[in-house]
Scaffold this active site. Structure first.
Site, PDB file in Angstrom:
ATOM      1  N   PHE A  24       0.812  -1.218   0.000  1.00 53.53           N
ATOM      2  CA  PHE A  24       0.000   0.000   0.000  1.00 53.53           C
ATOM      3  C   PHE A  24       0.853   1.279   0.000  1.00 53.53           C
ATOM      4  O   PHE A  24       0.312   2.380   0.063  1.00 53.53           O
ATOM      5  CB  PHE A  24      -0.936   0.017   1.215  1.00 53.53           C
ATOM      6  CG  PHE A  24      -0.227  -0.118   2.536  1.00 53.53           C
ATOM      7  CD1 PHE A  24       0.322   0.993   3.186  1.00 53.53           C
ATOM      8  CD2 PHE A  24      -0.102  -1.360   3.145  1.00 53.53           C
ATOM      9  CE1 PHE A  24       0.975   0.869   4.399  1.00 53.53           C
ATOM     10  CE2 PHE A  24       0.553  -1.492   4.363  1.00 53.53           C
ATOM     11  CZ  PHE A  24       1.088  -0.371   5.001  1.00 53.53           C
TER      12      PHE A  24
ATOM     13  N   ARG B  44       0.291   9.440  19.858  1.00 55.23           N
ATOM     14  CA  ARG B  44      -0.398   8.313  19.244  1.00 55.23           C
ATOM     15  C   ARG B  44      -1.768   8.093  19.903  1.00 55.23           C
ATOM     16  O   ARG B  44      -2.745   7.751  19.236  1.00 55.23           O
ATOM     17  CB  ARG B  44       0.459   7.046  19.334  1.00 55.23           C
ATOM     18  CG  ARG B  44       1.753   7.142  18.515  1.00 55.23           C
ATOM     19  CD  ARG B  44       2.454   5.811  18.388  1.00 55.23           C
ATOM     20  NE  ARG B  44       1.694   4.880  17.574  1.00 55.23           N
ATOM     21  CZ  ARG B  44       1.656   4.881  16.241  1.00 55.23           C
ATOM     22  NH1 ARG B  44       2.340   5.787  15.562  1.00 55.23           N
ATOM     23  NH2 ARG B  44       0.937   3.996  15.584  1.00 55.23           N
TER      24      ARG B  44
ATOM     25  N   ARG C 209      -8.452  11.151  14.681  1.00 52.72           N
ATOM     26  CA  ARG C 209      -8.870  10.345  13.533  1.00 52.72           C
ATOM     27  C   ARG C 209     -10.361  10.050  13.553  1.00 52.72           C
ATOM     28  O   ARG C 209     -10.989   9.958  12.496  1.00 52.72           O
ATOM     29  CB  ARG C 209      -8.055   9.054  13.492  1.00 52.72           C
ATOM     30  CG  ARG C 209      -6.629   9.271  12.983  1.00 52.72           C
ATOM     31  CD  ARG C 209      -5.747   8.081  13.217  1.00 52.72           C
ATOM     32  NE  ARG C 209      -4.430   8.231  12.574  1.00 52.72           N
ATOM     33  CZ  ARG C 209      -3.362   7.526  12.896  1.00 52.72           C
ATOM     34  NH1 ARG C 209      -3.425   6.604  13.862  1.00 52.72           N
ATOM     35  NH2 ARG C 209      -2.213   7.722  12.265  1.00 52.72           N
TER      36      ARG C 209
ATOM     37  N   HIS D 135      -0.533  11.686  11.100  1.00 57.73           N
ATOM     38  CA  HIS D 135       0.464  10.617  11.202  1.00 57.73           C
ATOM     39  C   HIS D 135       1.408  10.954  12.353  1.00 57.73           C
ATOM     40  O   HIS D 135       1.624  12.123  12.672  1.00 57.73           O
ATOM     41  CB  HIS D 135       1.274  10.499   9.904  1.00 57.73           C
ATOM     42  CG  HIS D 135       2.506   9.656  10.028  1.00 57.73           C
ATOM     43  ND1 HIS D 135       2.454   8.280  10.062  1.00 57.73           N
ATOM     44  CD2 HIS D 135       3.823   9.997  10.166  1.00 57.73           C
ATOM     45  CE1 HIS D 135       3.692   7.801  10.197  1.00 57.73           C
ATOM     46  NE2 HIS D 135       4.534   8.822  10.257  1.00 57.73           N
TER      47      HIS D 135
END
Length: 600
Positions: A501, A529, A549, A562
């Site tokens: 990907f 994170r 997210r 990210h």
């Protein structure tokens, strides 16, 4: 249990009030206009305004009008007339520059200024009173007039857009805040300072800020941000005609800048080589730039401006200062829209320690009391102290009979080891800001991680995410907008380059500009994170609905943000993208001398 607290404290307190307080409003009178009322020595230079109708008529005037507001019993300020005559002759701008005297006793609008004795000067531009200066401060009035006339000339020539002026309101200071707060205006107190991207990258910001504070200036508010092209052009409009200006704009938008609102502070400190005036010779002291103007008795000589101080410290190349009132007003609105509400709110950080017995038995009760008292817990961690750490932290008790028992209890989390028999408080808090900074650095050593906001986000979504990042306690130590190419994507996503990907990731990231940042705080990698949430947005909505997210992700590819997976990957990516970045030295925290805590 160790807790780091951020305390919001209102620093406002009683301050001395000047003898006279005047709120000012005025507009230029045409130099040829005939003024009613008694003719004085000022009439040939300054138009006389002594009725409400004349005041209203004056507000229709164009250009800059400098107004001396006075009381009938004491008259206009004669000490400034020599300066005004000099400026009138030198500037030779009869259409743009006018002078007037306004008698507060007979003008309804000036009622708040009645029965005051301190000279006050109002600056009127096209119908708005946009600045005021208290006292016969010749250098300050001189510079204000020159700056405003220069602006009017450029506006008339079409070289700049008229700044957004803030009109000063008329308020009786004796009825405001119980007469305790000193009069102020953005004009009198503040300037805007921009520390440039290269200084931020090389971590010179802290050094510059410390020098500013040491000189007696006060940093009222600060922020780190990526300047837009329009913001740079607006702030640096005076140098727009220089041949390398476009290159300079690219430089100023290439990385994070540090924006400061700086005030003079309450105490006037003497400049380098300057001494306090001698009361016996004050009457004879003359301003260097204006030899005809004598300093009135009891008046202090103004210290250097912030720009002059930075130049003398040889750091002016790293930052730029805007001191013109109209521009200061404008840029405070642009960079700090909540400035008026937040300027008196000073945040302080302290360290708090809950010892074993208190942690086991009363943790929730203590935390509730802390939050009820208005503290915000920024970070917390649970630690078991080694014997060596405990001995160092409690060094001041090493000669006491109970020292051994104290160490035994501090290195245990067992409930039976209560400290009831020891003369030691089970709750510790830093006893000074300096101690707090030292202790926080030791117990919560800063860590950096790489963060990326992906191209599909709108500007509004970016702003919301940046707000979430700051609210979570992260410091944005580096930031730049990048249209990533294949080589730069590889620097960030090197560990997945061989995955099936990867090509899809590459295509997505090269669709438009990304915002790449270095985030710094204790435990930054794992906390970032956690704030991002699970990779798949739909899963994030179930497991972590408040995560970034979950709120902004569209798909597993376009999942908004990210972040680095571990500390090694974080430093590798940061060094590749921000080659000049100077990180916090982790070895420094390991070698840092342990603080000695003083319990009460």
């Amino acid at each position: 249990m160790v807790l780091l607290l951020s305390l919001s404290r209102d620093q406002r307190g009683p301050t001395s009030r000047p003898l006279g307080f005047y709120l000012l409003r005025a507009q230029g009178i045409n130099g040829g206009q005939k003024a009613r009322g008694p003719v004085t020595a000022a009439s040939f230079l300054q138009a006389v305004v002594n009725t409400q109708s004349l005041w209203d008529e004056m507000l229709q005037n164009k250009g800059l009008t400098v107004i001396d507001v006075y009381q009938a019993w004491c008259g206009p300020c004669k000490a400034m007339q020599t300066l005004f005559r000099k400026l009138k002759n030198e500037l030779n701008e009869d259409e743009l520059l006018h002078f007037a005297v306004a008698e507060a006793d007979n003008i309804v609008t000036l009622q708040p200024f009645r029965d005051k004795c301190e000279p006050v000067f109002l600056f009127s531009v096209n119908g708005k009173i946009i600045a005021k200066i208290h006292g016969a401060n010749a250098p300050l009035v001189n510079q204000k007039i020159i700056n405003l006339v220069e602006e009017e000339k450029k506006i008339a020539a079409g070289e700049m857009i008229r700044p957004q002026y803030h009109e000063i309101l008329f308020v009786d200071p004796d009825e405001d805040d119980g007469g305790e707060a000193p009069s102020e205006s953005v004009d009198q107190l503040y300037c805007i300072t921009i520390i440039k991207p290269d200084a931020v990258t090389s971590r010179k910001s802290q050094e510059i800020k410390q020098k500013i504070i040491k000189a007696g200036f006060v940093i009222e508010m600060e922020d780190k941000r990526l300047l837009t092209e329009q913001q740079v052009r607006d702030f640096y409009h005076r140098i727009a005609d220089q041949p390398d200006f476009e290159e300079f704009v690219l430089f100023m938008t290439s990385g994070l800048s540090h924006i400061l609102v700086v005030s003079q502070g309450n105490e006037e400190q003497p400049t380098l080589g300057e001494t306090r005036p001698n009361p016996e010779t004050e009457d004879e002291e003359i301003y260097e730039d204006h030899p005809a103007v004598v300093i009135p008795p009891g008046m202090k000589k103004k210290r250097d401006s912030l720009q002059e101080y930075l130049e003398r410290q040889h750091i002016s190349q790293f930052c730029d200062v805007e001191e013109t009132v109209t521009n200061v007003n404008h840029f405070i609105d642009v960079f700090f829209p909540d400035f008026k509400n937040m300027k008196n709110l000073k945040l302080e950080k302290i360290l708090a320690l809950l010892w074993p017995a208190l942690f086991q038995e009363k943790k929730e009760d203590v935390l509730k009391i802390i939050e009820d008292e208005g503290f915000k817990i920024l970070m917390q961690r649970q630690i078991v102290l080694s014997k060596e750490e405990a001995q160092t932290l409690c060094k001041e008790y090493e000669n006491e009979d109970y020292f051994g028992k104290l160490i035994e209890k501090m290195t245990s989390f067992c409930a039976q080891f209560a400290m009831e028999g020891l003369p030691i408080n089970q709750l510790y808090g830093s006893d000074s800001l300096e101690a707090a900074e030292r202790e926080i650095q030791y117990f919560f050593p800063p860590q950096s991680t790489l963060a990326l906001l992906k191209p599909h986000l709108t500007q509004e979504q970016r702003e919301e995410i940046l707000k979430l990042i700051r609210e979570a306690g992260f410091e944005i130590t580096q930031m730049k907008e990048m249209l990533l190419n294949e080589e730069e994507v590889e620097k960030i996503y090197s560990k997945i380059k061989g995955k099936d990907f990867y090509q899809d990731v590459l295509e997505m990231l090269t669709e438009g500009p990304s915002l790449v940042m270095v985030l710094t705080r204790w435990n930054a990698v794992s906390d970032w994170r956690r704030l991002m949430g699970p990779v798949e947005p739909e899963e994030a909505k179930l497991l972590s609905p408040d995560s970034i997210r979950a709120r902004f992700g569209r798909s597993i590819l376009k999942n908004a943000v990210h972040g680095s997976s571990n500390t090694y990957e974080a430093m590798e990516s940061i060094n590749r993208i921000f080659e000049d970045f100077v990180p916090e030295n982790p070895e420094r925290n390991l070698k840092m001398e342990r603080p000695i805590l003083k319990f009460t």
